[in-house]
Design a protein around this motif. Structure first.
Motif, PDB file in Angstrom:
ATOM      1  N   VAL A 169       6.301  -2.191  -5.814  1.00  0.00           N
ATOM      2  CA  VAL A 169       5.472  -1.120  -6.393  1.00  0.00           C
ATOM      3  C   VAL A 169       4.374  -0.740  -5.420  1.00  0.00           C
ATOM      4  O   VAL A 169       3.752  -1.584  -4.758  1.00  0.00           O
ATOM      5  N   GLY A 170       4.125   0.567  -5.315  1.00  0.00           N
ATOM      6  CA  GLY A 170       3.038   1.078  -4.459  1.00  0.00           C
ATOM      7  C   GLY A 170       1.688   0.886  -5.135  1.00  0.00           C
ATOM      8  O   GLY A 170       1.537   1.115  -6.329  1.00  0.00           O
ATOM      9  N   ALA A 171       0.714   0.467  -4.322  1.00  0.00           N
ATOM     10  CA  ALA A 171      -0.621   0.223  -4.860  1.00  0.00           C
ATOM     11  C   ALA A 171      -1.641   1.125  -4.211  1.00  0.00           C
ATOM     12  O   ALA A 171      -1.467   1.564  -3.095  1.00  0.00           O
TER      13      ALA A 171
ATOM     14  N   PRO B   1       0.835  -1.210   0.000  1.00  0.00           N
ATOM     15  CA  PRO B   1       0.000   0.000   0.000  1.00  0.00           C
ATOM     16  C   PRO B   1       0.864   1.251   0.000  1.00  0.00           C
ATOM     17  O   PRO B   1       1.823   1.373   0.773  1.00  0.00           O
ATOM     18  N   ALA B   2       0.545   2.191  -0.884  1.00  0.00           N
ATOM     19  CA  ALA B   2       1.298   3.447  -0.975  1.00  0.00           C
ATOM     20  C   ALA B   2       0.888   4.376   0.153  1.00  0.00           C
ATOM     21  O   ALA B   2      -0.304   4.515   0.445  1.00  0.00           O
ATOM     22  N   PRO B   3       1.865   4.978   0.850  1.00  0.00           N
ATOM     23  CA  PRO B   3       1.514   5.890   1.947  1.00  0.00           C
ATOM     24  C   PRO B   3       0.763   7.128   1.464  1.00  0.00           C
ATOM     25  O   PRO B   3      -0.070   7.671   2.191  1.00  0.00           O
ATOM     26  N   THR B   4       1.025   7.574   0.267  1.00  0.00           N
ATOM     27  CA  THR B   4       0.312   8.733  -0.305  1.00  0.00           C
ATOM     28  C   THR B   4      -0.159   8.381  -1.710  1.00  0.00           C
ATOM     29  O   THR B   4       0.377   7.468  -2.354  1.00  0.00           O
ATOM     30  N   ASP B   5      -1.153   9.131  -2.197  1.00  0.00           N
ATOM     31  CA  ASP B   5      -1.726   8.836  -3.519  1.00  0.00           C
ATOM     32  C   ASP B   5      -0.725   9.063  -4.658  1.00  0.00           C
ATOM     33  O   ASP B   5      -0.787   8.389  -5.685  1.00  0.00           O
ATOM     34  N   ASP B   6       0.181  10.012  -4.479  1.00  0.00           N
ATOM     35  CA  ASP B   6       1.130  10.283  -5.563  1.00  0.00           C
ATOM     36  C   ASP B   6       2.166   9.169  -5.736  1.00  0.00           C
ATOM     37  O   ASP B   6       2.865   9.123  -6.749  1.00  0.00           O
ATOM     38  N   LEU B   7       2.302   8.244  -4.760  1.00  0.00           N
ATOM     39  CA  LEU B   7       3.239   7.115  -4.872  1.00  0.00           C
ATOM     40  C   LEU B   7       2.577   5.862  -5.449  1.00  0.00           C
ATOM     41  O   LEU B   7       3.270   4.849  -5.650  1.00  0.00           O
ATOM     42  N   LYS B   8       1.310   5.922  -5.738  1.00  0.00           N
ATOM     43  CA  LYS B   8       0.637   4.763  -6.330  1.00  0.00           C
ATOM     44  C   LYS B   8       1.168   4.538  -7.749  1.00  0.00           C
ATOM     45  O   LYS B   8       1.260   5.480  -8.541  1.00  0.00           O
ATOM     46  N   GLY B   9       1.512   3.296  -8.044  1.00  0.00           N
ATOM     47  CA  GLY B   9       2.056   2.947  -9.368  1.00  0.00           C
ATOM     48  C   GLY B   9       3.518   3.297  -9.532  1.00  0.00           C
ATOM     49  O   GLY B   9       4.079   3.143 -10.629  1.00  0.00           O
TER      50      GLY B   9
END
Length: 201
Positions: free
Chosen positions: A199-201, A167-175
């Motif tokens: 990879v951040g999801a 899980p990505a800690p913030t939305d901008d790290l998703k993908g």
């Protein structure tokens, strides 16, 4: 009497005329034979030096074509053998320049190992290993090897191999790549090893 004499005279004249005609004919035949004889003699040498027939010309051309074909085939076979031999030799020695360039690094590792046996402190050993690592990187960099920088970049299937998602800690790290398990490398801008990443999801 006179009549009989006249008959005899005419017969004699006819006989003489016939003989004359026969003699003239013989002379003409002899003259023609003499004239024709040189002609036959002249034609015989012409037959000896006559031009070759079409069949003979074709046979000669076929023989020349076969000769050219055999020569060309022999040259190609020699070229093929030489190329195979050169490839085998190149395969045996490929990468030679890289290995020769890495030999000083191998020497440094041997010296470091001897120094570690006598070392009482960790800091000098750590510094020596770092120097060897930098030397190795420089040599490989001169040969076209580059490290990929993956952390923080967007996941790219052409460069990265995803090990897992977290899980990505913030939305901008998703993908995007959160962590790197194994570095990726390119050789002359071509990927030779994909980076194993999280990879951040």
């Amino acid at each position: 009497m006179k009549f009989n004499d006249m008959l005899k005279k005419k017969k004699k004249e006819n006989t003489d005329n016939t003989e004359n005609i026969n003699e003239v004919n013989k002379e003409q035949l002899q003259d023609e034979g003499q004239e024709q004889a040189p002609v036959t003699e002249a034609t015989e040498p012409q037959q000896e030096t006559a031009a070759p027939t079409a069949e003979e010309k074709l046979k000669d051309e076929l023989a020349q074509a076969n000769d050219k074909y055999l020569r060309l085939y022999a040259e190609f076979d020699n070229f093929r053998r030489r190329t195979i031999k050169e490839r085998e030799e190149a395969r045996k020695t490929e990468g030679k320049d890289v290995i020769v360039a890495l030999l000083p690094v191998l020497d440094d590792f041997e010296r470091a190992q001897r120094a570690m046996d006598k070392a009482t402190e960790v800091a000098p050993v750590k510094e020596g290993v770092t120097l060897i690592q930098n030397k190795l990187r420089n040599i490989l960099g001169q040969k076209g090897l580059k490290e990929m920088t993956s952390i923080g970049n967007a996941f790219d299937a052409d460069l990265h191999e995803a090990i897992t998602n977290i899980p990505a800690p913030t939305d901008d790290l998703k993908g995007k790549v959160m962590d790197e398990m194994e570095k990726g490398y390119t050789l002359n801008d071509k990927v030779i090893r994909f980076a194993k990443v999280v990879v951040g999801a």
